[in-house]
Write an enzyme that holds these catalytic residues in place. Structure first.
Site, PDB file in Angstrom:
ATOM      1  CB  SER A  71      38.629  36.045  31.013  1.00  0.00           C
ATOM      2  OG  SER A  71      39.312  35.420  29.947  1.00  0.00           O
ATOM      3  CG  ASP A 359      46.215  33.460  33.847  1.00  0.00           C
ATOM      4  OD1 ASP A 359      46.298  33.764  32.635  1.00  0.00           O
ATOM      5  OD2 ASP A 359      45.159  33.604  34.491  1.00  0.00           O
ATOM      6  CG  HIS A 362      43.739  35.764  31.300  1.00  0.00           C
ATOM      7  ND1 HIS A 362      43.597  34.597  32.012  1.00  0.00           N
ATOM      8  CD2 HIS A 362      42.551  36.001  30.695  1.00  0.00           C
ATOM      9  CE1 HIS A 362      42.352  34.149  31.865  1.00  0.00           C
ATOM     10  NE2 HIS A 362      41.699  34.986  31.065  1.00  0.00           N
TER      11      HIS A 362
END
Length: 395
Positions: A71, A359, A362
């Site tokens: 991600s 978040d 990340h």
């Protein structure tokens, strides 16, 4: 619910799609262009005007970058996977800072590969899995949020490392058909292959909770062994220049600290040491494996940059790097805003650039920009043995 299920659910917003590909751009889907503000920003990011030591201009030869990972590198591929909508980063406030709309990137704006594209003067990344034709002469980004290396930890939704390698092999074959074997071979040999992979496997294994040291080492050996096999596949197709982001300080992510505290795996709000130790074990093995590959594969060149200490240093000393908060996320809910970003009810900070984390898992665009500058130019203990600009220039 197991700790890992909660953590992975919060650090990836949770993954075969086929789309027509071309090495040439389509009028209906042009590459993302670079506005003047981005080009001016590139002067700060990619050029060292304060020092005469070294030349940090864009490489003079044709450049291509192929990106693999999870991600932290995903430019929006998970939008085109068969996964729940609340497990994608295609909703507000993701993308709020730069794009002003969600793009599928797991942060408020751009990610590291985007900043590298600015330095290379190539278009910002379009997700490889996005429908329509693609411009592949400058590479492709295959990264998928939640991607794992080992089959047993490859969830049904994300594009695993092995699947991403298959995408790359498809692209290499297409290039050979459309620009010829000789030109394709030259391009693939001069390209750089960037990856950030393995963290999901370490989280998913849970050996850091109740495993022995021998079991932890066995896991790391398996992950690194499979990464090594992937490198050799790329090498067999023509790849010679590789860049690796090591695993970050997993035990300090807001999502991990929050869940570990709630589940009783940690007795305080400190970083989860067992997971930090496992990440360090992995990173040491990654460095060792690359040194071995350098002796085994003729022409193999690599760099590893220290994502682990880059983040940890900014978390512990945020003010030194222009941040105000190092341990709490900008977006989310809970003690450390470690989960639920964009899923009501949630809290959202007014200025993401003041935070290291956007978040629960990340970094913010501001943190990625600092990382990109370090990766491109190098720095003490930051990149070994080259910086990214030097790696592109190598023959």
């Amino acid at each position: 619910m197991k700790l890992i299920a909660k953590i992975i659910r919060t650090i990836i917003v949770l993954p075969k799609l086929s789309s027509p590909l071309s090495v040439f751009p389509s009028a209906s889907s042009p590459p993302l262009s670079l506005p003047c503000s981005v080009l001016l920003f590139g002067l700060w990011l990619c050029h060292n005007t304060a020092s005469s030591k070294g030349d940090h201009r864009v490489p003079s030869k044709h450049v291509a970058l192929f990106v693999f990972g999870d991600s932290v590198f995903d430019p929006g591929n998970n939008q085109f996977r068969n996964i729940p909508n609340d497990s994608k980063a295609n909703f507000w406030p993701y993308g709020e800072t730069f794009f002003h709309f969600p793009t599928g990137r797991y942060t408020d704006g751009r990610i590291l590969p985007d900043f590298l594209s600015i330095c290379l003067k190539i278009p910002l990344w379009k997700p490889y899995l996005a429908p329509g034709k693609h411009y592949l002469l400058h590479g492709a980004n295959f990264a998928s949020g939640g991607a794992a290396v080992l089959p047993e930890y490859s969830y049904e939704g994300p594009a695993s490392f092995s699947e991403q390698l298959s995408y790359f092999e498809d692209v290499a074959g297409l290039l050979k058909k459309q620009i010829g074997d000789e030109e394709a071979k030259k391009m693939l040999t001069e390209a750089v292959y960037l990856s950030s992979i393995g963290g999901i496997d370490l989280l998913a294994s849970e050996v850091y909770i109740n495993g022995t040291q021998a079991q932890r080492q066995e896991l790391v050996n398996m992950v690194i062994g499979n990464i090594t096999l992937g490198i050799k596949k790329i090498y067999a197709v023509g790849g010679r220049k590789f860049a690796f982001q090591n695993v970050g300080p997993l035990g300090c992510m807001p999502a991990v600290r929050q869940e570990a505290l709630q589940e009783g795996f940690n007795s305080s709000d400190a970083c989860y040491e067992e997971l930090l130790n496992l990440a360090t074990l992995h990173n040491d093995a990654l460095a060792k494996a690359n040194k071995e590959l350098e002796t085994q594969l003729p022409g193999f060149k690599y760099l590893i940059y220290d994502y682990y200490n880059f983040l940890l240093d900014r978390m512990k000393n945020p003010a030194e790097y222009g941040f105000k908060e190092g341990f709490i996320g900008c977006c989310g809910n809970g003690t450390f805003r470690g989960s639920g970003c964009g899923v009501k009810p949630y809290e959202l900070c007014s200025e993401p650039s003041e935070y290291v984390w956007f978040d629960g898992g990340h970094p913010t665009e501001h943190a990625y920009a600092q990382l990109a500058k370090l990766v491109w130019k190098g720095g003490p203990k930051a990149t070994k043995p080259f910086n990214m600009k030097q790696l592109f220039e190598l023959d």
